[in-house]
Design an enzyme around this catalytic site. Structure first.
Site, PDB file in Angstrom:
ATOM      1  N   ARG A   1      -6.887  17.976   4.129  1.00  0.00           N
ATOM      2  CA  ARG A   1      -7.870  18.342   2.991  1.00  0.00           C
ATOM      3  C   ARG A   1      -9.070  19.054   3.441  1.00  0.00           C
ATOM      4  O   ARG A   1      -9.496  18.481   4.304  1.00  0.00           O
ATOM      5  CB  ARG A   1      -8.076  17.094   2.001  1.00  0.00           C
ATOM      6  CG  ARG A   1      -6.582  16.490   1.470  1.00  0.00           C
ATOM      7  CD  ARG A   1      -7.220  15.137   0.951  1.00  0.00           C
ATOM      8  NE  ARG A   1      -6.232  14.027   1.287  1.00  0.00           N
ATOM      9  CZ  ARG A   1      -6.477  12.613   1.119  1.00  0.00           C
ATOM     10  NH1 ARG A   1      -7.444  12.434   0.420  1.00  0.00           N
ATOM     11  NH2 ARG A   1      -5.367  11.944   1.592  1.00  0.00           N
TER      12      ARG A   1
ATOM     13  N   ASP B   1      -3.839  15.595  13.960  1.00  0.00           N
ATOM     14  CA  ASP B   1      -4.050  14.164  14.771  1.00  0.00           C
ATOM     15  C   ASP B   1      -5.197  14.415  15.569  1.00  0.00           C
ATOM     16  O   ASP B   1      -5.149  15.272  16.562  1.00  0.00           O
ATOM     17  CB  ASP B   1      -2.843  14.096  15.411  1.00  0.00           C
ATOM     18  CG  ASP B   1      -2.869  12.611  15.983  1.00  0.00           C
ATOM     19  OD1 ASP B   1      -3.968  12.164  16.521  1.00  0.00           O
ATOM     20  OD2 ASP B   1      -1.811  11.836  15.893  1.00  0.00           O
ATOM     21  N   MET B   2      -6.313  13.575  15.491  1.00  0.00           N
ATOM     22  CA  MET B   2      -7.421  13.641  16.259  1.00  0.00           C
ATOM     23  C   MET B   2      -7.317  13.504  17.812  1.00  0.00           C
ATOM     24  O   MET B   2      -7.896  14.154  18.643  1.00  0.00           O
ATOM     25  CB  MET B   2      -8.446  12.925  15.857  1.00  0.00           C
ATOM     26  CG  MET B   2      -9.925  13.259  16.375  1.00  0.00           C
ATOM     27  SD  MET B   2     -10.661  14.856  16.335  1.00  0.00           S
ATOM     28  CE  MET B   2     -11.473  14.660  14.670  1.00  0.00           C
TER      29      MET B   2
ATOM     30  N   GLY C   1      -8.568   4.970  11.624  1.00  0.00           N
ATOM     31  CA  GLY C   1      -7.757   5.573  12.661  1.00  0.00           C
ATOM     32  C   GLY C   1      -8.728   6.264  13.628  1.00  0.00           C
ATOM     33  O   GLY C   1      -8.994   6.156  14.780  1.00  0.00           O
TER      34      GLY C   1
ATOM     35  N   GLY D   1     -12.333   6.781  13.174  1.00  0.00           N
ATOM     36  CA  GLY D   1     -13.399   5.942  13.308  1.00  0.00           C
ATOM     37  C   GLY D   1     -13.550   4.968  14.629  1.00  0.00           C
ATOM     38  O   GLY D   1     -14.206   4.741  15.364  1.00  0.00           O
ATOM     39  N   GLU D   2     -12.381   4.359  14.436  1.00  0.00           N
ATOM     40  CA  GLU D   2     -12.198   3.266  15.288  1.00  0.00           C
ATOM     41  C   GLU D   2     -11.511   3.637  16.926  1.00  0.00           C
ATOM     42  O   GLU D   2     -11.784   2.949  17.724  1.00  0.00           O
ATOM     43  CB  GLU D   2     -10.905   2.144  14.867  1.00  0.00           C
ATOM     44  CG  GLU D   2     -11.295   1.656  13.392  1.00  0.00           C
ATOM     45  CD  GLU D   2     -10.438   0.834  12.727  1.00  0.00           C
ATOM     46  OE1 GLU D   2      -9.420   0.438  13.399  1.00  0.00           O
ATOM     47  OE2 GLU D   2     -10.339   0.846  11.713  1.00  0.00           O
TER      48      GLU D   2
ATOM     49  N   ASN E   1       0.832  -1.000  -0.066  1.00  0.00           N
ATOM     50  CA  ASN E   1       0.079   0.084   0.105  1.00  0.00           C
ATOM     51  C   ASN E   1       0.950   1.238   0.141  1.00  0.00           C
ATOM     52  O   ASN E   1       1.347   1.776   1.246  1.00  0.00           O
ATOM     53  CB  ASN E   1      -0.918   0.012   1.083  1.00  0.00           C
ATOM     54  CG  ASN E   1      -1.915   1.095   1.321  1.00  0.00           C
ATOM     55  OD1 ASN E   1      -1.608   2.150   0.753  1.00  0.00           O
ATOM     56  ND2 ASN E   1      -2.772   1.024   2.231  1.00  0.00           N
TER      57      ASN E   1
ATOM     58  N   GLY F   1      -9.958   8.666   8.428  1.00  0.00           N
ATOM     59  CA  GLY F   1      -8.572   8.298   8.609  1.00  0.00           C
ATOM     60  C   GLY F   1      -7.977   9.708   8.550  1.00  0.00           C
ATOM     61  O   GLY F   1      -8.547  10.516   8.744  1.00  0.00           O
ATOM     62  N   ASN F   2      -6.746   9.694   7.966  1.00  0.00           N
ATOM     63  CA  ASN F   2      -6.106  10.890   7.564  1.00  0.00           C
ATOM     64  C   ASN F   2      -6.804  11.565   6.408  1.00  0.00           C
ATOM     65  O   ASN F   2      -7.499  12.609   6.320  1.00  0.00           O
ATOM     66  CB  ASN F   2      -4.632  10.752   7.251  1.00  0.00           C
ATOM     67  CG  ASN F   2      -3.731  11.961   8.020  1.00  0.00           C
ATOM     68  OD1 ASN F   2      -4.377  13.040   8.387  1.00  0.00           O
ATOM     69  ND2 ASN F   2      -2.653  11.539   8.335  1.00  0.00           N
ATOM     70  N   GLY F   3      -7.252  10.800   5.205  1.00  0.00           N
ATOM     71  CA  GLY F   3      -8.095  11.014   4.112  1.00  0.00           C
ATOM     72  C   GLY F   3      -9.509  10.194   4.918  1.00  0.00           C
ATOM     73  O   GLY F   3      -9.426   9.458   5.639  1.00  0.00           O
TER      74      GLY F   3
HETATM   75  N1  LIG Z   1      -6.647   6.740  19.831  1.00  0.00           N
HETATM   76  C1  LIG Z   1      -6.973   7.740  18.845  1.00  0.00           C
HETATM   77  N2  LIG Z   1      -7.937   8.733  19.085  1.00  0.00           N
HETATM   78  C2  LIG Z   1      -8.139   9.554  18.272  1.00  0.00           C
HETATM   79  N3  LIG Z   1      -7.642   9.613  16.759  1.00  0.00           N
HETATM   80  C3  LIG Z   1      -6.706   8.766  16.628  1.00  0.00           C
HETATM   81  C4  LIG Z   1      -6.380   7.653  17.709  1.00  0.00           C
HETATM   82  N4  LIG Z   1      -5.492   6.779  16.903  1.00  0.00           N
HETATM   83  C5  LIG Z   1      -5.515   7.200  15.901  1.00  0.00           C
HETATM   84  N5  LIG Z   1      -6.192   8.312  15.459  1.00  0.00           N
HETATM   85  C6  LIG Z   1      -6.246   9.156  14.178  1.00  0.00           C
HETATM   86  O1  LIG Z   1      -6.162   8.302  12.963  1.00  0.00           O
HETATM   87  C7  LIG Z   1      -5.611   9.230  11.986  1.00  0.00           C
HETATM   88  C8  LIG Z   1      -4.890   7.945  11.066  1.00  0.00           C
HETATM   89  O2  LIG Z   1      -5.675   6.970  10.555  1.00  0.00           O
HETATM   90  P1  LIG Z   1      -5.481   6.192   9.510  1.00  0.00           P
HETATM   91  O3  LIG Z   1      -6.589   5.282   9.323  1.00  0.00           O
HETATM   92  O4  LIG Z   1      -4.360   5.400  10.127  1.00  0.00           O
HETATM   93  O5  LIG Z   1      -4.956   7.142   8.506  1.00  0.00           O
HETATM   94  P2  LIG Z   1      -4.381   6.909   7.068  1.00  0.00           P
HETATM   95  O6  LIG Z   1      -4.345   5.241   6.575  1.00  0.00           O
HETATM   96  O7  LIG Z   1      -5.277   7.738   6.110  1.00  0.00           O
HETATM   97  O8  LIG Z   1      -3.248   7.349   7.088  1.00  0.00           O
HETATM   98  C9  LIG Z   1      -4.329  10.006  12.860  1.00  0.00           C
HETATM   99  O9  LIG Z   1      -4.191  11.005  12.114  1.00  0.00           O
HETATM  100  C10 LIG Z   1      -5.296  10.166  14.195  1.00  0.00           C
HETATM  101  O10 LIG Z   1      -5.863  11.271  13.829  1.00  0.00           O
HETATM  102  C1  LIG Z   2      -7.674   8.125  -1.493  1.00  0.00           C
HETATM  103  C2  LIG Z   2      -7.009   8.574   0.013  1.00  0.00           C
HETATM  104  O1  LIG Z   2      -7.679   9.637   0.615  1.00  0.00           O
HETATM  105  O2  LIG Z   2      -6.309   7.709   0.491  1.00  0.00           O
HETATM  106  P1  LIG Z   2      -5.542   7.970   2.055  1.00  0.00           P
HETATM  107  O3  LIG Z   2      -6.671   8.168   2.981  1.00  0.00           O
HETATM  108  O4  LIG Z   2      -4.675   6.720   2.233  1.00  0.00           O
HETATM  109  O5  LIG Z   2      -4.781   9.037   1.808  1.00  0.00           O
END
Ligand SMILES: Nc1ncnc2c1ncn2[C@@H]1O[C@H](COP(=O)(O)OP(=O)(O)O)[C@@H](O)[C@H]1O
Ligand SMILES: CC(=O)OP(=O)(O)O
Ligand SMILES: [Mg+2]
Length: 403
Positions: free
Chosen positions: A243, A284-285, A332, A334-335, A10, A212-214
Site C-alpha cells: 500500500r 518482504d523486507m 514482522g 519492527g521486531e 484473525n 508488518g505488511n500493513g
Molecule cells: N527477519 C526479518 N527481517 C526483516 N523483515 C522481516 C523478517 N521477518 C519478517 N519480516 C517482515 O515482516 C512482514 C510480515 O509482518 P507481519 O507482522 O507478520 O505482517 P502481517 O500480520 O501484516 O501479515 C514480512 O512481509 C517481512 O517483510
Molecule cells: C488493518 C490492516 O492493515 O491490517 P493488516 O496489517 O493485517 O493487513
C-alpha cells in the site's frame, strides 16, 4: 470448573490465523494459519503446543468458510474441537468498527449488520471477518462470539486528529473521518512497553510503530491514543508492503483524468501494487535488505522512501506528544529488521533518539531496549501479540477474568 478456553480468529483478506488459548494461565494450546485462501495452492499449518505435533495440509481452500471448517477439523483431531465444553467464547478480530464500537462487543445480528455496513471502508478485511464470524456462529450457536475491533483503541483521538479538513457536512453525512487500525496491537504494545520501562501505562508517552505488511504509527499519551497514521481506511500513512500510504489526493484525479483509469483500478493500484512491492517488486523486507547488500539500487530507493516516511511520522508524533518516553518497534518488520530500526532514528540524536548498534543487532523474541542505558528516550523492540490481547478482552467480556 467453568470453561476457560478462548479460540481467537484473525481472518485476513487471504488468510485465517487462529489460536486456542487457556485463559486460566494464558497458555496456548494450538496455533495455526490457513494461507492463500481462494487459490489452488492453499496451505494449512497447525501446531499443538502440548505435544509439539505439527501438521501441514496443502490443496485448494475455496473461501473463508471452508478455511474455518478445516481449522475446526484439525482442532477436533486432538480433542480440541469447537464442540468442547471447555470453550468459553470465540474472539474475532474485526478490522473496521467505525465510530460506534469503542469496546469489545458480543456479536448479535445488529453487530453483524454494522460490520457489514462498514465493508466499503474496509473492503479487504471486513468481508473476511464477517464470514469467519458467521461460520463460527453456525458451528457453535450457543457460544458467545466476541468482536474485538482494530479501530477501538483509536476512538480516544481528539477531533483535531480524527477529522479531515473537508466540508464538515459532507464528512459527517458519509462518516468520513480518521478511524485508525491495528489498535489491538498498539494497545498491547503500549502496555508492554510501559511494563518494560517499569512505569505505569498512564504516566508514559509513547510512539508505537507497528511495521508488518500493513504498517501504522500511533502517538499514545498516558495509555490513550492521541493520533495514528491510518485513516478512513488502512491505506493512509506509512509506506507498507503493498500500500502507498500518504499521497496527494489529486494523484487520484490525475490518474482518472489523464491516465484514463477507473476508480476500482486505482483502488487496486494503491492497495496492492504500491508501497514496497510497487517501488521494487518485493514486499518482504528480508528480501529488500538482501538485495541492498548486493548493491541493488531499486531496492535501496524503496528502503529509503520507506524510512523517510517513517522518520517523518516519528518527528510528527514527537511534536504531537511534546515529550516522548519511548519509541516501540513491533510486528514482522519492527521486531526483526534491525536496519530499519537503525535507519528510522538515524540523525535524530538532538531529539534524544539513539540506537545502540550492539543491542539492535541481537535477535530475541523478548521485549527489550535497544537504546543506551542513559538515553533520554528509550527505544524498544516489543513483540506484539494481537491474539493474546483479543483472547484477554474476549474472556474478560464473557465474565472469565479481569481486563
Ligand atoms: N527477519 C526479518 N527481517 C526483516 N523483515 C522481516 C523478517 N521477518 C519478517 N519480516 C517482515 O515482516 C512482514 C510480515 O509482518 P507481519 O507482522 O507478520 O505482517 P502481517 O500480520 O501484516 O501479515 C514480512 O512481509 C517481512 O517483510
Ligand atoms: C488493518 C490492516 O492493515 O491490517 P493488516 O496489517 O493485517 O493487513
Ligand atoms: Mg499483522
Amino acid at each position: 470448573m467453568s470453561p476457560s478456553r478462548v479460540l481467537v480468529l484473525n481472518s485476513g483478506s487471504s488468510s485465517v490465523k487462529y489460536q486456542l488459548l487457556d485463559m486460566r494461565d494464558s497458555s496456548r494450546l494450538a496455533v495455526g494459519i490457513v494461507e492463500r485462501i481462494g487459490e489452488q495452492t492453499s496451505r494449512l499449518r497447525h501446531t499443538v503446543l502440548a505435544t509439539g505435533a505439527a501438521r501441514e495440509l496443502s490443496g485448494p481452500v475455496a473461501d473463508h468458510d471452508a478455511a474455518l471448517k478445516a481449522v475446526a477439523e484439525e482442532l477436533a483431531k486432538d480433542g480440541l474441537g469447537l464442540d468442547s465444553p471447555e470453550l468459553a467464547a470465540i474472539g474475532h478480530r474485526v478490522v473496521h468498527g467505525g465510530k460506534h464500537f469503542t469496546r469489545p462487543t458480543v456479536i448479535d445480528e445488529r453487530v453483524l449488520a454494522e460490520i457489514e455496513r462498514l465493508i466499503p471502508v474496509a473492503p479487504l478485511h471486513n468481508p473476511a471477518n464477517l464470514t469467519g464470524i458467521r461460520t463460527a456462529m453456525a458451528l457453535r450457536p450457543d457460544l458467545p462470539q466476541v468482536a474485538v475491533f482494530d479501530t477501538a483503541f483509536h476512538t480516544t483521538m481528539p477531533e483535531s486528529a480524527a477529522r479531515y479538513a473537508i466540508d464538515v457536512r459532507t464528512a459527517d453525512r458519509h462518516r468520513v473521518r480518521r478511524y485508525g487500525f491495528h489498535g489491538t496491537s498498539h494497545a498491547y504494545v503500549s502496555r508492554a512497553t510501559a511494563k518494560l520501562l517499569g512505569r505505569a501505562p498512564d504516566e508514559v508517552n509513547l510512539i508505537v510503530l507497528h511495521l508488518g505488511n500493513g504498517a501504522s504509527a500511533s502517538a499514545v499519551r498516558g495509555g490513550r491514543c492521541v493520533d495514528t497514521s491510518m485513516g478512513l481506511t488502512p491505506l493512509e500513512g506509512l509506506v507498507m508492503g503493498t500500500r502507498s500510504g500518504d499521497l496527494d489526493p489529486a494523484v487520484i484525479f490525475h490518474l482518472v483524468r489523464v491516465g484514463g483509469m477507473t476508480v476500482d483500478e486505482i483502488d487496486a493500484l494503491l492497495n496492492t501494487r504500491s508501497g514496497l512491492i510497487g517501488l521494487c517488486g518485493d514486499n518482504d523486507m528480508r528480501e529488500i535488505c538482501r538485495r541492498i547488500d548486493e548493491g541493488d539500487r531499486q531496492a535501496r530507493l524503496a528502503f529509503d522512501i520507506y524510512i523517510h516516511r517513517l522518520k517523518k511520522y516519528i518527528g510528527a508524533y514527537y511534536a504531537v506528544l511534546g515529550r516522548v518516553d519511548a519509541i516501540a518497534f513491533t510486528a514482522g518488520v519492527g521486531e526483526n529488521a534491525a536496519p530499519v530500526r537503525a535507519a528510522a532514528v538515524a540523525g535524530l540524536e538532538e531529539l534524544g533518539l539513539v540506537v545502540d548498534g550492539g543491542l539492535n543487532a541481537v535477535h530475541s523474541t523478548e521485549a527489550r531496549l535497544i537504546s543506551p542505558p542513559d538515553a533520554r528516550v528509550a527505544i524498544a523492540v516489543v513483540p506484539t501479540d494481537e491474539e493474546m490481547e483479543i483472547a484477554t478482552q474476549t474472556y474478560a467480556l464473557v465474565g472469565g477474568g479481569d481486563a
